[in-house]
Structure formats: C-alpha cells, structure tokens
Write a protein that holds these residues in place. Sequence first.
Motif, PDB file in Angstrom:
ATOM      1  N   SER A   1      79.684  24.184 -71.481  1.00 39.95           N
ATOM      2  CA  SER A   1      78.218  24.128 -71.439  1.00 39.95           C
ATOM      3  C   SER A   1      77.553  25.442 -71.834  1.00 39.95           C
ATOM      4  O   SER A   1      76.362  25.616 -71.613  1.00 39.95           O
ATOM      5  CB  SER A   1      77.712  23.699 -70.053  1.00 39.95           C
ATOM      6  OG  SER A   1      78.140  22.389 -69.760  1.00 39.95           O
ATOM      7  N   GLN A   2      78.321  26.367 -72.399  1.00 45.97           N
ATOM      8  CA  GLN A   2      77.708  27.582 -72.932  1.00 45.97           C
ATOM      9  C   GLN A   2      76.842  27.241 -74.139  1.00 45.97           C
ATOM     10  O   GLN A   2      75.791  27.843 -74.364  1.00 45.97           O
ATOM     11  CB  GLN A   2      78.787  28.587 -73.322  1.00 45.97           C
ATOM     12  CG  GLN A   2      78.233  29.930 -73.796  1.00 45.97           C
ATOM     13  CD  GLN A   2      79.322  30.936 -74.102  1.00 45.97           C
ATOM     14  OE1 GLN A   2      80.476  30.754 -73.711  1.00 45.97           O
ATOM     15  NE2 GLN A   2      78.972  31.990 -74.813  1.00 45.97           N
ATOM     16  N   TRP A   3      77.288  26.261 -74.926  1.00 47.44           N
ATOM     17  CA  TRP A   3      76.504  25.705 -76.020  1.00 47.44           C
ATOM     18  C   TRP A   3      76.206  24.253 -75.701  1.00 47.44           C
ATOM     19  O   TRP A   3      77.105  23.515 -75.299  1.00 47.44           O
ATOM     20  CB  TRP A   3      77.262  25.787 -77.343  1.00 47.44           C
ATOM     21  CG  TRP A   3      77.338  27.162 -77.931  1.00 47.44           C
ATOM     22  CD1 TRP A   3      76.831  28.311 -77.420  1.00 47.44           C
ATOM     23  CD2 TRP A   3      77.984  27.524 -79.156  1.00 47.44           C
ATOM     24  NE1 TRP A   3      77.118  29.376 -78.250  1.00 47.44           N
ATOM     25  CE2 TRP A   3      77.819  28.923 -79.324  1.00 47.44           C
ATOM     26  CE3 TRP A   3      78.684  26.806 -80.130  1.00 47.44           C
ATOM     27  CZ2 TRP A   3      78.331  29.605 -80.423  1.00 47.44           C
ATOM     28  CZ3 TRP A   3      79.193  27.488 -81.231  1.00 47.44           C
ATOM     29  CH2 TRP A   3      79.008  28.872 -81.379  1.00 47.44           C
ATOM     30  N   LEU A   4      74.962  23.841 -75.886  1.00 49.58           N
ATOM     31  CA  LEU A   4      74.580  22.459 -75.641  1.00 49.58           C
ATOM     32  C   LEU A   4      74.825  21.623 -76.888  1.00 49.58           C
ATOM     33  O   LEU A   4      74.618  22.072 -78.018  1.00 49.58           O
ATOM     34  CB  LEU A   4      73.107  22.385 -75.244  1.00 49.58           C
ATOM     35  CG  LEU A   4      72.733  23.099 -73.936  1.00 49.58           C
ATOM     36  CD1 LEU A   4      71.242  22.950 -73.654  1.00 49.58           C
ATOM     37  CD2 LEU A   4      73.550  22.559 -72.769  1.00 49.58           C
ATOM     38  N   ALA A   5      75.263  20.408 -76.678  1.00 49.16           N
ATOM     39  CA  ALA A   5      75.504  19.494 -77.789  1.00 49.16           C
ATOM     40  C   ALA A   5      74.180  19.015 -78.362  1.00 49.16           C
ATOM     41  O   ALA A   5      73.219  18.761 -77.626  1.00 49.16           O
ATOM     42  CB  ALA A   5      76.329  18.310 -77.306  1.00 49.16           C
TER      43      ALA A   5
END
Length: 255
Positions: free
Chosen positions: A51-55
């Motif tokens: 979840s460091q980068w959101l899809a």
Amino acid sequence: MSMLIIDQLQVYRRGVAVLSISHAELQAGEVIAVLGPNGAGKSSLLKAISSQWLADSGSIHLHDKALQEWPRRERARHVGVLPQSSELSFPFRAQEVVAIGATPLSLDSSQIREQSLHWMQITDTLPFADRIYTSLSGGERQRVQLARILLQLSSAEKPPLLLLDEPTSAQDLGQQHHLLQLIRQLSQQQNTGVIMILHDLNQAIRYADKIWLLKEGKMIASGAPETILQPDRIEQTWGYCPELLSSKDGHQVLI
C-alpha cells in the motif's frame, strides 16, 4: 483459500504504466521469489502490495479483505516490509530499533524487551544488541530490520505477509543462506506468506515454492522454480542462456 489475491492490478506513475498484473495468488505458508530484469516492476509490485503505492485499477485482497479496508494498526500486524536499506539519523541502539516493531502491538515494556531479544537471537543480531545502529555494517542493519519486522508480525491473528526487497543484497555468502533458511523456516512453522525479490536464480530454485517472473511490468510466467527457470526462458528474459545441471542432492543448478 489464498491469503493474498491480486486481480487486474494497474499502477501508473507520472502517467506511465509500471505494473499490469492480470492475476496472482499467494497461499499461507508459501514462499514466492519475484524475479525479472532491471526495471521489470519487482519493487513496484512490493510497493503496491504494501500500500505504499495505490492501485489505479484492480484489487489486492488480503484474507478476503481489500488492503485499503484494513485498519492501519491491524494491517501493520499482518503485513511487514523489509526494504533494501533503512536509514536512521538518531543514535539508536540496535535493540531499540528492533523494539520499534512493537508499535502496533499491545505489550508492556518488559514484554517488548523480551520479544526484541528473542527476535534478535533468531536473526543472529543479539551479539550487537547494544551497539549504535549506524555503526553496523549494511548486512547487520538488514538483519536488525528483519528482527524488527518479525516482532511487528508476531501477534498477527491470521497468517502474516512478509515482503522482502532483495533481503540478501548486503549479506555475505553464509548469512545469505542463513537468512533464506530462516525465512523458509518461518513460512513453514508460522504459516507466513512470503514474497521476496531475488536476483540469484539458484537461491530462488533452492528456497522458493513458486516463481513470479516479471518483465516490463507484466507477469510473464508463474509456477514452480524448476518449471519456470528453464534455459530458453532465462535467455528470453535476461538475454543469457545458462547451462542446466543437477546437484548431488537432486537440486536444479544454473551456471
């Protein structure tokens, strides 16, 4: 039932697609090695799963619940991430760094100390528990951070997920195998799901249950190491055709 399910995942950065994963699953107690050439999307995949980068589209479900629906504290008890390197500017002792892993847990000070020392012993970091973290070598820091993460996951109510970004990058040869053996043991004994980025194909063959092979942000193959890591596919992926041999104990070896 799979503990982690990735479905139709799309991640863009600055308007460029860095990940396009149609489907992938991880079982509890399974070790997956993520392989691929530089720029294949390996670290991007770990950032999306953590979840460091959101899809931008698609979904990632952990234990039948979308990652973004997990309360932050509860997710921290079930998902641990070991980055390639971790910098600290304060002069913490190694034991104090490990104790940070107790932040999402309900432990008193004596329990935190006991658990910190336990995981330091497991990760072969107890001999320098009182040393300043910044004085440690890169490999020692890496193992201290692993002890911190294992403490963080120690109270998980469901099988936890351990994400490792090149966990052997700063280790000497003996420590590389000690660390990978430990990870393998944790997966088997505590039902931990493990996803780790590796560059050494022989280590992936020896310690992983399954390979996720990435190229240009896509998963081009998934399956058992001896099936995926064949010379023709390796040549197609990395531009080098290795020789395939068998060791005395029956393991596949690439040279």
